[in-house]
Design a protein around this motif. Structure first.
Motif, short mmCIF file in Angstrom:
data_model
loop_
_atom_site.label_atom_id
_atom_site.label_comp_id
_atom_site.label_asym_id
_atom_site.label_seq_id
_atom_site.Cartn_x
_atom_site.Cartn_y
_atom_site.Cartn_z
N THR A 6 0.68 -1.08 0.12
CA THR A 6 -0.08 0.08 0.02
C THR A 6 0.78 1.41 0.11
OG1 THR A 6 -1.64 -1.25 1.33
CG2 THR A 6 -1.68 1.09 1.08
N VAL A 7 0.74 2.13 -1.08
CA VAL A 7 1.45 3.53 -1.10
C VAL A 7 0.57 4.37 -0.70
CG1 VAL A 7 2.70 4.77 -2.54
CG2 VAL A 7 3.28 2.21 -2.66
N THR A 8 0.99 5.27 0.11
CA THR A 8 0.11 6.74 0.64
C THR A 8 0.89 7.75 0.50
OG1 THR A 8 0.73 5.95 2.73
CG2 THR A 8 -1.67 5.30 1.96
N LEU A 9 0.17 8.76 0.20
CA LEU A 9 1.24 10.34 0.36
C LEU A 9 1.61 10.55 1.53
CD1 LEU A 9 -0.94 12.29 -2.15
CD2 LEU A 9 1.33 11.56 -2.41
N LYS A 10 2.70 11.25 1.65
CA LYS A 10 3.28 11.57 3.21
C LYS A 10 2.39 12.70 3.49
CE LYS A 10 7.92 10.15 2.56
NZ LYS A 10 9.35 10.70 2.40
N ASN A 11 2.36 12.87 4.96
CA ASN A 11 1.54 14.00 5.46
C ASN A 11 2.29 15.31 4.87
OD1 ASN A 11 -0.02 12.48 7.02
ND2 ASN A 11 1.61 12.53 8.77
N GLY A 12 1.58 16.25 4.42
CA GLY A 12 2.16 17.46 4.28
C GLY A 12 2.11 17.66 2.83
N LEU A 65 11.06 1.31 -6.93
CA LEU A 65 10.23 1.77 -8.19
C LEU A 65 8.81 1.77 -7.57
CD1 LEU A 65 9.47 1.49 -11.17
CD2 LEU A 65 9.15 -0.80 -11.06
N LEU A 66 8.34 0.91 -6.68
CA LEU A 66 6.78 1.00 -6.44
C LEU A 66 6.36 2.30 -5.63
CD1 LEU A 66 5.90 -2.38 -5.35
CD2 LEU A 66 5.75 -1.62 -7.68
N ALA A 67 7.50 3.00 -4.66
CA ALA A 67 6.87 4.12 -4.26
C ALA A 67 7.97 5.27 -4.54
CB ALA A 67 6.80 4.32 -2.71
N ASN A 68 7.64 6.77 -4.77
CA ASN A 68 8.61 7.55 -4.80
C ASN A 68 8.77 8.15 -3.45
OD1 ASN A 68 10.02 9.92 -4.89
ND2 ASN A 68 8.71 10.60 -6.58
N THR A 69 9.75 7.90 -2.61
CA THR A 69 9.91 7.92 -1.24
C THR A 69 10.05 9.68 -0.92
OG1 THR A 69 12.32 7.60 -1.23
CG2 THR A 69 10.82 5.71 -0.67
N VAL A 70 10.18 10.44 -2.19
CA VAL A 70 10.40 11.94 -1.88
C VAL A 70 8.95 12.22 -1.47
CG1 VAL A 70 10.58 14.15 -3.02
CG2 VAL A 70 11.99 12.30 -3.49
N ILE A 71 7.88 11.51 -1.88
CA ILE A 71 6.58 11.96 -1.48
C ILE A 71 5.54 11.02 -1.03
CG2 ILE A 71 6.28 14.04 -3.15
CD1 ILE A 71 5.15 11.92 -5.30
N GLU A 72 5.91 9.67 -1.08
CA GLU A 72 5.26 8.73 -0.63
C GLU A 72 5.58 7.70 0.41
OE1 GLU A 72 2.72 7.70 -5.14
OE2 GLU A 72 4.76 6.98 -4.56
N ASN A 73 4.87 7.30 1.56
CA ASN A 73 5.12 6.20 2.14
C ASN A 73 4.49 4.70 1.85
OD1 ASN A 73 6.30 7.90 4.34
ND2 ASN A 73 4.31 8.27 5.05
N TYR A 74 4.90 3.61 2.17
CA TYR A 74 4.52 2.31 1.61
C TYR A 74 4.47 1.42 2.82
CZ TYR A 74 9.43 0.88 1.86
OH TYR A 74 10.73 0.65 2.02
N SER A 75 3.71 0.38 2.82
CA SER A 75 3.70 -0.56 3.62
C SER A 75 3.31 -1.83 3.11
CB SER A 75 2.17 -0.30 4.83
OG SER A 75 1.07 -0.40 4.29
#
Lengths: 79, 223
Positions: A6-12, A65-75
């Motif tokens: 699951t990939v979600t946008l970071k807070n902010g 690949l699956l997440a862009n950790t600049v803007i996204e978190n993943y679980s």
């Protein structure tokens, strides 16, 4: 072995799509819904039965690949 | 000056870019396919716009993991100039060659129009034909041009003068942070921008405001 990422946008991080969905829910009469955030779900089938290895592999997939950790978190959830 | 244009499936502005580089430098650029692991000896590598891999996953995400990107990364480390326009900019941020991320436009709409750009830093290899704070015209055409970067990185980018172009006079078409339209790496040899300067280089386009970026990068004018 089945896995779900699951990939979600970071807070902010602004989420224009989440905002539009929130507005649409409100216009459908669903009151009291706030802070809608849109994300992504990836279902994967992993060969083998080594859970530790699978988790490490999926983590690498998320980072690469699956997440862009600049803007996204993943679980990661393994079945 | 020699140049190269990168080609990936789904990019569609490569011919415009080849045309612009040919007209401005007098030499046709070489084209480089996504699977190539070496790039010829050139002074400027351009990743043009389009919709690489159908914008699947995230714009530029899959393209950024293709073999040619490792070759571009090595060239950038050697100081070769790299320019990414539109999808090319998205690919550069996904590849980690530039800071930040490009997200969906706040309007949620694809925007295709002309905007005004302020040249925030005219002291780069790509902008030295312009003057500081000069406002130029430039077309945009994108769905995901909403630049985002965390506060700490933004601050260091401002300190290093890495913000090169801003949308001017209320023309921000995508909601980007601080009206950012184009950014450069700390070393000053990798520039990414959402607007399309290659589409405003001759009278037939209705103006030549975009020409200076290529003229600067190609040393086609006296420094």
């Amino acid at each position: 072995m089945k896995a779900r990422v699951t990939v979600t946008l970071k807070n902010g991080v602004l989420d224009p799509q989440g905002k539009a969905i929130e507005g649409a829910l409100s216009s459908l009469g669903f009151d009291g819904v706030g802070h809608v955030r849109q994300g992504k779900v990836f279902d994967l089938e992993i060969e083998g039965s080594d859970r530790t290895k699978a988790e490490a592999d999926i983590k690498a997939m998320c980072e690469k690949l699956l997440a862009n950790t600049v803007i996204e978190n993943y679980s990661i959830a393994l079945d | 000056m020699k140049s190269a244009v990168v080609q990936l499936p789904g990019l569609n502005r490569d011919r415009d870019m080849v045309d612009a580089l040919t007209k401005i430098s007098g030499h046709a650029p070489v084209t480089v396919w996504q699977t190539q692991t070496e790039i010829p000896d050139v002074d400027l590598i351009v990743i043009p716009g389009g919709f690489s891999y159908g914008d699947y996953l995230r714009c530029g995400a899959i393209a950024a993991r293709m073999p040619v990107m490792d070759a571009i990364r090595r060239k950038a480390e050697q100081g070769v100039k790299v320019l990414g326009v539109c999808n090319g900019f998205q690919i550069l941020v996904e590849a980690g060659l530039l800071p930040g991320a490009l997200m969906r436009n706040t309007s949620l709409r694809f925007v295709c129009k002309e905007v005004l750009l302020e040249v925030v830093n005219a002291d780069t290899a790509f902008t030295r034909t312009y003057t500081e704070r000069e406002v130029i015209r430039c077309p945009v055409a994108h769905h995901d041009g909403n630049y985002f970067v965390d506060e700490e990185t933004f601050k260091s980018m401002e300190d290093n003068r890495q913000i090169v172009f801003r949308y001017a006079a209320g023309t921000n078409p995508n909601g980007s942070l601080s009206d950012i339209a184009g950014v450069i790496n700390a070393r000053g040899n990798v520039l990414g921008m959402m607007p399309h300067p290659e589409n405003l280089i001759e009278a037939a386009h209705g103006g030549t405001d975009g020409r200076g970026i290529f003229a600067s990068a190609l040393d086609a004018v006296a420094a």
